[in-house]
Design a protein around this motif. Structure first.
Motif, PDB file in Angstrom:
ATOM      1  N   TYR A   1       8.533  -5.258  -1.926  1.00  0.00           N
ATOM      2  CA  TYR A   1       8.531  -3.998  -2.653  1.00  0.00           C
ATOM      3  C   TYR A   1       8.014  -4.200  -4.081  1.00  0.00           C
ATOM      4  O   TYR A   1       7.176  -3.440  -4.568  1.00  0.00           O
ATOM      5  CB  TYR A   1       9.923  -3.367  -2.668  1.00  0.00           C
ATOM      6  CG  TYR A   1       9.993  -2.141  -3.548  1.00  0.00           C
ATOM      7  CD1 TYR A   1       9.490  -0.920  -3.098  1.00  0.00           C
ATOM      8  CD2 TYR A   1      10.532  -2.201  -4.827  1.00  0.00           C
ATOM      9  CE1 TYR A   1       9.531   0.210  -3.903  1.00  0.00           C
ATOM     10  CE2 TYR A   1      10.584  -1.075  -5.636  1.00  0.00           C
ATOM     11  CZ  TYR A   1      10.077   0.123  -5.176  1.00  0.00           C
ATOM     12  OH  TYR A   1      10.107   1.225  -5.976  1.00  0.00           O
TER      13      TYR A   1
ATOM     14  N   LYS B   1       4.707  -2.453  -5.518  1.00  0.00           N
ATOM     15  CA  LYS B   1       4.861  -1.562  -6.665  1.00  0.00           C
ATOM     16  C   LYS B   1       3.948  -1.986  -7.816  1.00  0.00           C
ATOM     17  O   LYS B   1       3.390  -1.149  -8.514  1.00  0.00           O
ATOM     18  CB  LYS B   1       6.322  -1.538  -7.119  1.00  0.00           C
ATOM     19  CG  LYS B   1       6.604  -0.530  -8.194  1.00  0.00           C
ATOM     20  CD  LYS B   1       8.080  -0.473  -8.519  1.00  0.00           C
ATOM     21  CE  LYS B   1       8.309   0.509  -9.643  1.00  0.00           C
ATOM     22  NZ  LYS B   1       9.689   0.543 -10.068  1.00  0.00           N
TER      23      LYS B   1
ATOM     24  N   ASN C   1       1.190  -3.640  -7.410  1.00  0.00           N
ATOM     25  CA  ASN C   1      -0.165  -3.786  -6.864  1.00  0.00           C
ATOM     26  C   ASN C   1      -0.644  -5.242  -6.902  1.00  0.00           C
ATOM     27  O   ASN C   1      -1.760  -5.531  -7.319  1.00  0.00           O
ATOM     28  CB  ASN C   1      -1.140  -2.858  -7.597  1.00  0.00           C
ATOM     29  CG  ASN C   1      -2.392  -2.591  -6.806  1.00  0.00           C
ATOM     30  OD1 ASN C   1      -2.463  -2.852  -5.605  1.00  0.00           O
ATOM     31  ND2 ASN C   1      -3.412  -2.088  -7.465  1.00  0.00           N
TER      32      ASN C   1
ATOM     33  N   ASN D   1      10.962   2.274   1.552  1.00  0.00           N
ATOM     34  CA  ASN D   1      10.556   3.461   0.807  1.00  0.00           C
ATOM     35  C   ASN D   1      10.492   3.085  -0.657  1.00  0.00           C
ATOM     36  O   ASN D   1      11.316   2.309  -1.134  1.00  0.00           O
ATOM     37  CB  ASN D   1      11.564   4.595   1.001  1.00  0.00           C
ATOM     38  CG  ASN D   1      11.534   5.151   2.401  1.00  0.00           C
ATOM     39  OD1 ASN D   1      10.520   5.085   3.090  1.00  0.00           O
ATOM     40  ND2 ASN D   1      12.652   5.697   2.835  1.00  0.00           N
TER      41      ASN D   1
ATOM     42  N   ASP E   1       8.227   3.565  -4.745  1.00  0.00           N
ATOM     43  CA  ASP E   1       7.308   4.146  -5.704  1.00  0.00           C
ATOM     44  C   ASP E   1       6.013   3.323  -5.750  1.00  0.00           C
ATOM     45  O   ASP E   1       5.769   2.591  -6.715  1.00  0.00           O
ATOM     46  CB  ASP E   1       7.994   4.184  -7.078  1.00  0.00           C
ATOM     47  CG  ASP E   1       7.169   4.897  -8.116  1.00  0.00           C
ATOM     48  OD1 ASP E   1       6.288   5.685  -7.732  1.00  0.00           O
ATOM     49  OD2 ASP E   1       7.395   4.653  -9.315  1.00  0.00           O
ATOM     50  N   TYR E   2       5.230   3.413  -4.691  1.00  0.00           N
ATOM     51  CA  TYR E   2       3.935   2.734  -4.661  1.00  0.00           C
ATOM     52  C   TYR E   2       3.003   3.501  -3.738  1.00  0.00           C
ATOM     53  O   TYR E   2       3.434   4.267  -2.871  1.00  0.00           O
ATOM     54  CB  TYR E   2       4.061   1.276  -4.214  1.00  0.00           C
ATOM     55  CG  TYR E   2       4.698   1.085  -2.851  1.00  0.00           C
ATOM     56  CD1 TYR E   2       3.935   1.129  -1.695  1.00  0.00           C
ATOM     57  CD2 TYR E   2       6.062   0.847  -2.722  1.00  0.00           C
ATOM     58  CE1 TYR E   2       4.511   0.960  -0.440  1.00  0.00           C
ATOM     59  CE2 TYR E   2       6.645   0.673  -1.484  1.00  0.00           C
ATOM     60  CZ  TYR E   2       5.862   0.732  -0.346  1.00  0.00           C
ATOM     61  OH  TYR E   2       6.435   0.562   0.883  1.00  0.00           O
ATOM     62  N   HIS E   3       1.711   3.298  -3.939  1.00  0.00           N
ATOM     63  CA  HIS E   3       0.695   3.918  -3.087  1.00  0.00           C
ATOM     64  C   HIS E   3      -0.511   2.988  -3.073  1.00  0.00           C
ATOM     65  O   HIS E   3      -1.081   2.698  -4.127  1.00  0.00           O
ATOM     66  CB  HIS E   3       0.292   5.293  -3.642  1.00  0.00           C
ATOM     67  CG  HIS E   3      -0.792   5.943  -2.836  1.00  0.00           C
ATOM     68  ND1 HIS E   3      -0.523   6.806  -1.800  1.00  0.00           N
ATOM     69  CD2 HIS E   3      -2.143   5.834  -2.900  1.00  0.00           C
ATOM     70  CE1 HIS E   3      -1.664   7.211  -1.266  1.00  0.00           C
ATOM     71  NE2 HIS E   3      -2.650   6.632  -1.919  1.00  0.00           N
ATOM     72  N   LEU E   4      -0.857   2.475  -1.912  1.00  0.00           N
ATOM     73  CA  LEU E   4      -2.009   1.589  -1.777  1.00  0.00           C
ATOM     74  C   LEU E   4      -2.947   2.152  -0.718  1.00  0.00           C
ATOM     75  O   LEU E   4      -2.504   2.579   0.342  1.00  0.00           O
ATOM     76  CB  LEU E   4      -1.583   0.181  -1.345  1.00  0.00           C
ATOM     77  CG  LEU E   4      -0.661  -0.597  -2.266  1.00  0.00           C
ATOM     78  CD1 LEU E   4      -0.271  -1.917  -1.628  1.00  0.00           C
ATOM     79  CD2 LEU E   4      -1.311  -0.838  -3.602  1.00  0.00           C
ATOM     80  N   GLU E   5      -4.214   2.123  -1.012  1.00  0.00           N
ATOM     81  CA  GLU E   5      -5.213   2.484  -0.018  1.00  0.00           C
ATOM     82  C   GLU E   5      -5.816   1.190   0.506  1.00  0.00           C
ATOM     83  O   GLU E   5      -6.058   0.258  -0.248  1.00  0.00           O
ATOM     84  CB  GLU E   5      -6.281   3.387  -0.634  1.00  0.00           C
ATOM     85  CG  GLU E   5      -5.709   4.744  -1.017  1.00  0.00           C
ATOM     86  CD  GLU E   5      -6.763   5.706  -1.508  1.00  0.00           C
ATOM     87  OE1 GLU E   5      -7.959   5.508  -1.195  1.00  0.00           O
ATOM     88  OE2 GLU E   5      -6.374   6.652  -2.208  1.00  0.00           O
TER      89      GLU E   5
END
Length: 178
Positions: free
Chosen positions: A122, A126, A128, A151, A153-157
């Motif tokens: 995590y 978070k 990156n 779950n 607070d992160y977002h990776l493409e």
């Protein structure tokens, strides 16, 4: 030779996204018919450094390690909040994770394996700090257990680099978009 070192998550998961049962069992994973070592030896040849959390270290010692450390030919770091004396094979550290990983990536060497567990992963996601994700999917539904991705607070493409099949397992290899 100044090759870019990547932090790679290499892990197995059930089809419904769990890495172990609630009791931390991997018995379901070992029941699946694979092929050879399912690419593990090939992957280990690409890394020279192993990172993991203390709970993952404890699990390895209890279930696999015994008297021999399975990654003795690698630089191994275990992140912990406790003060633990280093062993011949493992350094126990509690520094700022991002700073430590940035310094590691600047050193010469092969890729860096982010083994787990969930809390450490995590933090890496978070901040990156994961460059590649290789997930080997087992054709098993557990229903509940320890999730691969918490779950948070992160977002990776991601970009799909490739897929491979090891009998009943499917490996998905992704690169994190920057």
């Amino acid at each position: 030779m100044n090759q870019k070192r990547n932090v790679v998550l290499f892990i197995a998961s059930s089809l419904d996204g769990y890495i172990a049962t609630k009791e931390e069992s991997l018995e379901w994973l070992f029941k699946v018919e694979g092929e050879g070592d399912n690419g593990i030896s090939e992957f280990l040849d690409t890394i020279d450094t192993v990172l993991m959390g203390k709970a993952t270290y404890d699990w390895i010692m209890e279930h696999e390690g015994g008297n021999s450390w399975p990654y003795s030919d690698k630089n191994c770091y275990v992140f912990t909040r406790s003060s633990i004396a280093d062993t011949e094979q493992v350094k126990f550290i509690s520094p700022d994770i991002q700073d430590f990983v940035s310094k590691l990536k600047k050193q010469e060497g092969k890729n860096i394996w982010m083994v787990g567990g969930g809390k450490l992963l995590y933090s890496f996601l978070k901040e990156n700090m994961v460059d590649e994700i290789i997930i080997t999917i087992a054709p098993t539904l557990i229903g509940k257990g320890i999730p691969l991705f918490n779950n948070g607070d992160y977002h990776l493409e991601l970009l799909l680099k490739g897929t491979r099949r090891f009998n009943q397992f499917v490996e998905l290899h992704y690169e994190v978009k920057r």
